[in-house]
Write a protein that holds these residues in place. Structure first.
Motif, mmCIF file in Angstrom:
data_model
loop_
_atom_site.group_PDB
_atom_site.id
_atom_site.type_symbol
_atom_site.label_atom_id
_atom_site.label_comp_id
_atom_site.label_asym_id
_atom_site.label_seq_id
_atom_site.Cartn_x
_atom_site.Cartn_y
_atom_site.Cartn_z
ATOM 1 N N GLY A 72 -33.859 -18.952 -10.918
ATOM 2 C CA GLY A 72 -35.069 -18.186 -11.155
ATOM 3 C C GLY A 72 -36.277 -19.044 -10.828
ATOM 4 O O GLY A 72 -36.127 -20.144 -10.301
ATOM 5 N N ALA A 73 -37.459 -18.510 -11.111
ATOM 6 C CA ALA A 73 -38.678 -19.240 -10.756
ATOM 7 C C ALA A 73 -39.815 -18.853 -11.685
ATOM 8 O O ALA A 73 -39.876 -17.730 -12.194
ATOM 9 C CB ALA A 73 -39.056 -18.947 -9.307
ATOM 10 N N GLU A 74 -40.717 -19.809 -11.882
ATOM 11 C CA GLU A 74 -41.946 -19.557 -12.632
ATOM 12 C C GLU A 74 -42.933 -18.865 -11.710
ATOM 13 O O GLU A 74 -43.124 -19.283 -10.564
ATOM 14 C CB GLU A 74 -42.563 -20.880 -13.096
ATOM 15 C CG GLU A 74 -41.684 -21.704 -14.003
ATOM 16 C CD GLU A 74 -41.778 -21.291 -15.466
ATOM 17 O OE1 GLU A 74 -42.774 -20.643 -15.832
ATOM 18 O OE2 GLU A 74 -40.843 -21.609 -16.222
ATOM 19 N N GLN A 75 -43.531 -17.804 -12.211
ATOM 20 C CA GLN A 75 -44.526 -17.088 -11.409
ATOM 21 C C GLN A 75 -45.457 -16.342 -12.341
ATOM 22 O O GLN A 75 -45.009 -15.581 -13.202
ATOM 23 C CB GLN A 75 -43.800 -16.105 -10.475
ATOM 24 C CG GLN A 75 -44.638 -15.675 -9.285
ATOM 25 C CD GLN A 75 -43.904 -14.612 -8.469
ATOM 26 O OE1 GLN A 75 -42.704 -14.442 -8.588
ATOM 27 N NE2 GLN A 75 -44.633 -13.895 -7.666
ATOM 28 N N GLY A 76 -46.751 -16.582 -12.192
ATOM 29 C CA GLY A 76 -47.739 -15.870 -12.998
ATOM 30 C C GLY A 76 -47.565 -16.094 -14.490
ATOM 31 O O GLY A 76 -47.859 -15.213 -15.286
ATOM 32 N N GLY A 77 -47.101 -17.282 -14.866
ATOM 33 C CA GLY A 77 -46.964 -17.591 -16.280
ATOM 34 C C GLY A 77 -45.676 -17.093 -16.912
ATOM 35 O O GLY A 77 -45.472 -17.246 -18.114
ATOM 36 N N PHE A 78 -44.798 -16.475 -16.103
ATOM 37 C CA PHE A 78 -43.523 -16.002 -16.614
ATOM 38 C C PHE A 78 -42.380 -16.649 -15.839
ATOM 39 O O PHE A 78 -42.538 -16.960 -14.651
ATOM 40 C CB PHE A 78 -43.389 -14.481 -16.456
ATOM 41 C CG PHE A 78 -44.337 -13.700 -17.310
ATOM 42 C CD1 PHE A 78 -43.987 -13.334 -18.604
ATOM 43 C CD2 PHE A 78 -45.591 -13.330 -16.834
ATOM 44 C CE1 PHE A 78 -44.862 -12.602 -19.396
ATOM 45 C CE2 PHE A 78 -46.473 -12.601 -17.627
ATOM 46 C CZ PHE A 78 -46.101 -12.238 -18.909
ATOM 47 N N TYR A 79 -41.246 -16.836 -16.497
ATOM 48 C CA TYR A 79 -40.034 -17.228 -15.791
ATOM 49 C C TYR A 79 -39.315 -15.953 -15.356
ATOM 50 O O TYR A 79 -38.961 -15.111 -16.197
ATOM 51 C CB TYR A 79 -39.114 -18.074 -16.684
ATOM 52 C CG TYR A 79 -37.842 -18.476 -15.975
ATOM 53 C CD1 TYR A 79 -37.787 -19.632 -15.208
ATOM 54 C CD2 TYR A 79 -36.691 -17.687 -16.055
ATOM 55 C CE1 TYR A 79 -36.623 -19.998 -14.545
ATOM 56 C CE2 TYR A 79 -35.527 -18.043 -15.392
ATOM 57 C CZ TYR A 79 -35.501 -19.201 -14.639
ATOM 58 O OH TYR A 79 -34.349 -19.561 -13.965
#
Lengths: 272, 158
Positions: A206-213
């Motif tokens: 997965g990845a961190e994006q916009g403050g969410f995992y």
């Protein structure tokens, strides 16, 4: 036919050649909705079955958490695919994917309420009545919660499993994602889940994006998720662990590296 | 099933209504149901659009390739608030809209012309294979289909 064991990988047509070349592979999962129920199984998958590789059909569109009774045609399809690949079990999600005549196109979370437990239990029982094999239920990753939870995650899952006798498909990446996005401790959940009910576990990147995992399935497995695999196995190692990769497939060497890292973290024999 | 109705927006009961409201929020531009945190639900809505765009790109690879780096935003702008009709039809409807706006890239025009020559799609029901010979046109591209064989007669304007 026994249940899945060891390290496996989600079988997808795009990586069928890679999967076919894994010498130690004993177990794959196939997205049930992508398989024609009347057969024959997709090329590649049939060859794996011929080699004695266990194939588990994984449903994504039953909507077991919907308030409507589960569609008998969808259950019949899952049952047919299970028979087609001689599966020891099937799996689906504790989620809903449609409501009010609209398709969400994704797995959506339920409130952790008694009403939702009752809806899931009723649908799982309807499915179990038609399925030739046991079903394992997978809690999902969700970015948001409902405002009206009555139970915590462990109690919610345990009530569903106790009432249905279903097995648990534990997604380690989902445990990480949910804890990370809510500032909670993933180990606290592992400590309260019925780990003796786990049929197998999912692991994905997965990845961190916009403050969410985001549990993307298109990124590498982060170190935190591999560490969580180790923590899970230290408590009670599941019979099998499966790497999920959907889209943006990396070069074979990278996929092999991920499978090896998974085997190492869990103490299973390498399959590459 | 479930508890007594509470007007559809109460904190308890009527799970069916609340599920329908939530799906409408996520895929059909509906308002945020009461009690939900706006930022995480919006993040989920955007994630759904991204996933859907990827699925449509697999059905319309030339359309997506023609738009290149602008594909995700182009798709998300078009799809937000518009529930899916399946990836094939979604891509088809988007390609036709871009054609009508004059912003369909050449690769997408050739893909659309090919699809139009091979398949009949009225924009409402599922696309159906054409049995008769047909010509597909988009963005200057001309594709002929005869007995199922497809030929690009003229490439799209570049």
């Amino acid at each position: 036919m026994t249940g899945p064991s060891g390290v496996g990988i989600g079988w997808r047509p795009e990586i069928a050649g890679f999967v076919a070349d894994l010498p130690g592979l004993r177990f794959v999962e196939v997205v049930a909705e992508t398989v024609a129920p009347a057969g024959p199984p997709p090329p590649g998958l049939a060859e794996l079955r011929g080699r004695g590789v266990t194939v588990v059909p994984h449903g994504v569109k039953l909507s077991l958490g919907g308030t409507e009774p589960v569609d008998p045609a969808r259950v019949a399809h899952l049952a047919s695919v299970a028979a087609l690949v001689d599966a020891p079990l099937v799996s689906e999600h504790i989620a809903f994917v449609r409501a009010g005549g609209l398709e969400a196109g994704h797995l959506l979370p339920l409130p952790r309420s008694r009403e939702a437990v009752a809806a899931v239990v009723a649908n799982v029982r309807r499915a179990q009545a038609e399925l030739p094999v046991p079903i394992a239920l997978e809690p999902i990753a969700a970015l948001f919660d409902w405002p009206d939870d009555e139970l915590d995650e462990a109690a919610f899952l345990t009530e569903i499993l106790d009432a249905t006798g279903a097995l648990l498909l534990l997604d380690v990446a989902n445990v990480h994602a949910n804890a990370r996005n809510r500032g909670r401790d993933p180990l606290a959940l592992l400590d309260r889940l019925p780990l003796d009910r786990v049929a197998y576990a999912h692991v994905a990147g997965g990845a961190e994006q916009g403050g969410f995992y985001h549990d993307t399935h298109t990124d590498p497995i982060p170190a935190e998720v591999l560490d969580l695999v180790g923590e899970l196995c230290a408590r009670r190692r599941p019979p099998a662990l499966l790497l999920e990769r959907d889209g943006r497939y990396p070069p074979a060497a990278e996929l092999r590296g991920e499978l090896d890292a998974l085997a190492t973290a869990a103490g299973f024999p390498v399959v590459t | 099933m479930g508890g007594p109705p509470t007007g559809g927006a109460g904190p308890a009961g009527d799970l069916a209504t609340r599920q329908a409201e939530l799906v409408a929020t996520l895929v059909a531009g509906g308002p945020l149901p009461s009690g939900f945190a706006p930022a995480p639900v919006d993040a989920a809505r955007r994630a759904l659009l991204g996933k859907r765009g990827g699925d449509v790109a697999r059905h319309w690879p030339l359309l997506a390739a023609g738009l290149g780096a602008t594909w995700p935003a182009t798709f998300a702008d078009w799809a937000a608030g518009r529930p899916t009709n399946g990836s094939l039809r979604d891509g088809w409807d988007l390609a036709r809209e871009l054609r009508d706006r004059g912003t369909l890239p050449a690769l997408g025009a050739e893909e659309l012309a090919t699809r139009e020559a091979v398949t009949r799609y009225d924009g409402r029901g599922g696309p159906r294979p054409r049995r008769l010979p047909a010509v597909g046109r988009a963005g200057g591209a001309v594709v002929v289909q005869l007995a199922g064989r497809v030929r690009l007669l003229r490439p799209a304007r570049r």
